[in-house]
Design a protein around this motif. Structure first.
Motif, PDB file in Angstrom:
ATOM      1  N   SER A  46       0.833  -1.208   0.000  1.00  0.00           N
ATOM      2  CA  SER A  46       0.000   0.000   0.000  1.00  0.00           C
ATOM      3  C   SER A  46       0.869   1.261   0.000  1.00  0.00           C
ATOM      4  O   SER A  46       0.488   2.273  -0.580  1.00  0.00           O
ATOM      5  N   LYS A  47       2.037   1.184   0.622  1.00  0.00           N
ATOM      6  CA  LYS A  47       2.945   2.347   0.620  1.00  0.00           C
ATOM      7  C   LYS A  47       3.553   2.534  -0.766  1.00  0.00           C
ATOM      8  O   LYS A  47       3.620   3.644  -1.283  1.00  0.00           O
ATOM      9  N   SER A  48       3.983   1.407  -1.373  1.00  0.00           N
ATOM     10  CA  SER A  48       4.693   1.535  -2.643  1.00  0.00           C
ATOM     11  C   SER A  48       3.759   1.949  -3.789  1.00  0.00           C
ATOM     12  O   SER A  48       4.215   2.524  -4.763  1.00  0.00           O
ATOM     13  N   ILE A  49       2.473   1.643  -3.688  1.00  0.00           N
ATOM     14  CA  ILE A  49       1.604   2.034  -4.800  1.00  0.00           C
ATOM     15  C   ILE A  49       0.769   3.286  -4.494  1.00  0.00           C
ATOM     16  O   ILE A  49      -0.071   3.676  -5.299  1.00  0.00           O
TER      17      ILE A  49
ATOM     18  N   GLY B 273      -2.505   6.325  -6.669  1.00  0.00           N
ATOM     19  CA  GLY B 273      -3.864   6.759  -6.328  1.00  0.00           C
ATOM     20  C   GLY B 273      -4.172   6.373  -4.887  1.00  0.00           C
ATOM     21  O   GLY B 273      -3.296   5.918  -4.156  1.00  0.00           O
ATOM     22  N   SER B 274      -5.445   6.533  -4.508  1.00  0.00           N
ATOM     23  CA  SER B 274      -5.811   6.239  -3.126  1.00  0.00           C
ATOM     24  C   SER B 274      -5.884   4.728  -2.911  1.00  0.00           C
ATOM     25  O   SER B 274      -6.384   3.995  -3.759  1.00  0.00           O
ATOM     26  N   VAL B 275      -5.373   4.281  -1.779  1.00  0.00           N
ATOM     27  CA  VAL B 275      -5.260   2.846  -1.492  1.00  0.00           C
ATOM     28  C   VAL B 275      -6.015   2.517  -0.217  1.00  0.00           C
ATOM     29  O   VAL B 275      -5.931   3.239   0.777  1.00  0.00           O
ATOM     30  N   GLN B 276      -6.767   1.413  -0.264  1.00  0.00           N
ATOM     31  CA  GLN B 276      -7.450   0.893   0.921  1.00  0.00           C
ATOM     32  C   GLN B 276      -7.171  -0.600   0.954  1.00  0.00           C
ATOM     33  O   GLN B 276      -7.106  -1.231  -0.101  1.00  0.00           O
ATOM     34  N   PHE B 277      -7.045  -1.190   2.144  1.00  0.00           N
ATOM     35  CA  PHE B 277      -6.935  -2.649   2.168  1.00  0.00           C
ATOM     36  C   PHE B 277      -7.520  -3.203   3.459  1.00  0.00           C
ATOM     37  O   PHE B 277      -7.652  -2.493   4.463  1.00  0.00           O
ATOM     38  N   ASN B 278      -7.912  -4.477   3.415  1.00  0.00           N
ATOM     39  CA  ASN B 278      -8.316  -5.204   4.613  1.00  0.00           C
ATOM     40  C   ASN B 278      -7.593  -6.551   4.592  1.00  0.00           C
ATOM     41  O   ASN B 278      -6.617  -6.714   3.855  1.00  0.00           O
ATOM     42  N   ASP B 279      -8.050  -7.507   5.368  1.00  0.00           N
ATOM     43  CA  ASP B 279      -7.357  -8.801   5.426  1.00  0.00           C
ATOM     44  C   ASP B 279      -7.425  -9.568   4.117  1.00  0.00           C
ATOM     45  O   ASP B 279      -6.624 -10.474   3.879  1.00  0.00           O
TER      46      ASP B 279
ATOM     47  N   MET C 213       1.760  -1.649 -11.008  1.00  0.00           N
ATOM     48  CA  MET C 213       1.397  -1.510  -9.600  1.00  0.00           C
ATOM     49  C   MET C 213       1.915  -2.654  -8.741  1.00  0.00           C
ATOM     50  O   MET C 213       2.389  -2.437  -7.628  1.00  0.00           O
ATOM     51  N   VAL C 214       1.773  -3.873  -9.240  1.00  0.00           N
ATOM     52  CA  VAL C 214       2.100  -5.035  -8.406  1.00  0.00           C
ATOM     53  C   VAL C 214       3.497  -5.553  -8.723  1.00  0.00           C
ATOM     54  O   VAL C 214       4.163  -6.155  -7.873  1.00  0.00           O
TER      55      VAL C 214
END
Ligand SMILES: [Zn+2]
Length: 341
Positions: A287-290, A294-300, A338-339
């Motif tokens: 999440s930091k590197s991408i 744009g805006s990044v959100q993540f969960n488990d 991105m990945v």
């Protein structure tokens, strides 16, 4: 143990009875796809008291699903939940005595045999032919019954396949339709009544099969249009089996093919990407590197990066869905940027 009050109405139905209910409680089912068809089928199977259901779906819940996908609600969207996880939570509340295994995954030649392991019936609730042909091959190879369904617009199809005994999907369709030659949910749309009806017919066939009431000689392709009320039961015929590469020759060209790499998703203006090797992505680091994109959100379960006009949704194993394009090349390029594959 006295008959469960929960199933009393079903047990009173003559063709099921106590014996049928016992068989249901011992049944083990793989359900592939938790869209409009799969959510309804899963709901009915779990309420009916099957013993075990393995749910596999690669997608997450979106607003355009709620019109017809009856296990989901707005809270699942707010929580960015994968469909398999949202469905599992809901189904456990419906019937805690059913063993439910939820898998967030794409079913393809590399894993279908693993998912078939330990089940005695497969329900297809998919939206793409690639995976259905893989299921058709795998079920023929392992001699497991499966039930094909499809729905589009106001029209739908159901056909049980009893390998070696009744015609298979290739008997019915020959080879896979070429990309762009079949209408999709995006071009034709779909109404909830037909997906509910088709899933219900599928579950009825499943109940008959499990309780010993499905006569192989009576297996047909059922077609129904809820707008015109045109109903047909079509005999695909034993002749088709004699010239079918699967039924007659035991050739499994979809199962033996290379794993799917990119798939344009039905009705989504989106492409799914599946890496050849499974990863275990650290979302916090990624999440930091991408963040620059744009805006990044993540969960488990998943990470979303919104970079208009595109949106990347990445699962922990490296599988991704790129929204905003139906071009495999564009999606691959966004993924690799991105990945980093
Ligand atoms: Zn066949």
């Amino acid at each position: 143990m006295p008959p469960d009050e929960r199933y009393s109405r079903q047990i009173r139905f003559g063709p099921i009875g106590e014996t049928g209910q016992q068989r249901l409680s011992e049944s083990r089912i793989l359900l592939v796809g938790l869209g409009a068809l799969g959510t309804v089928a899963a709901d009915q199977l779990v309420r009916a008291g099957v013993g075990f259901v393995r749910l596999v779906d690669r997608d997450f819940v979106e607003l355009s699903n709620l019109q017809r996908q009856s296990l989901f609600d707005e809270g699942d969207i707010a929580d960015n939940l994968p469909k398999a996880i949202a469905a599992e939570t809901r189904l456990r509340r419906i019937n805690s005595s059913v063993q439910i295994e939820a898998r967030v995954d794409d079913v393809n030649p590399s894993n279908i045999e693993e998912y078939l392991d330990g089940v005695d019936l497969v329900l297809d609730a998919l939206d793409n032919f690639e995976t259905r042909f893989v299921i058709n091959d795998a079920c023929a190879k392992h001699i497991k019954p499966w039930i094909y369904t499809a729905a589009l617009g106001s029209y739908g199809l159901v056909m049980p396949v009893l390998p070696g005994r009744t015609p298979c999907l290739r008997c019915l369709l020959g080879s896979m339709p070429a990309p762009g030659t079949s209408p999709t949910c995006e071009t034709a749309g779909v109404v909830a009544p037909i997906t509910h009806i088709i899933a219900s017919i599928q579950v009825a066939e499943a109940l008959k099969l499990i309780t010993g009431s499905l006569d192989p000689h009576d297996v047909r392709l059922t077609a129904y249009d809820v707008w015109s009320h045109r109903f047909q039961r079509i005999d695909v015929g034993k002749d088709a089996m004699a010239s079918c590469p699967v039924c007659a020759k035991g050739e499994f060209e979809y199962l033996d093919g290379s794993p799917l790499r990119t798939i344009t998703l039905c009705g989504r203006n989106a492409v799914q990407l599946i890496p050849g090797v499974r990863g275990d992505i650290n979302f916090e680091e990624l999440s930091k590197s991408i963040a620059a994109f744009g805006s990044v959100q993540f969960n488990d379960f998943l990470l979303k990066c919104s970079a208009p006009p595109y949106e990347l949704t990445l699962f922990r194993d490296g599988r991704a869905i790129v929204k905003g394009t139906d071009e495999a090349g564009t999606a691959r390029s966004i993924y690799s940027k991105m990945v980093g594959l």
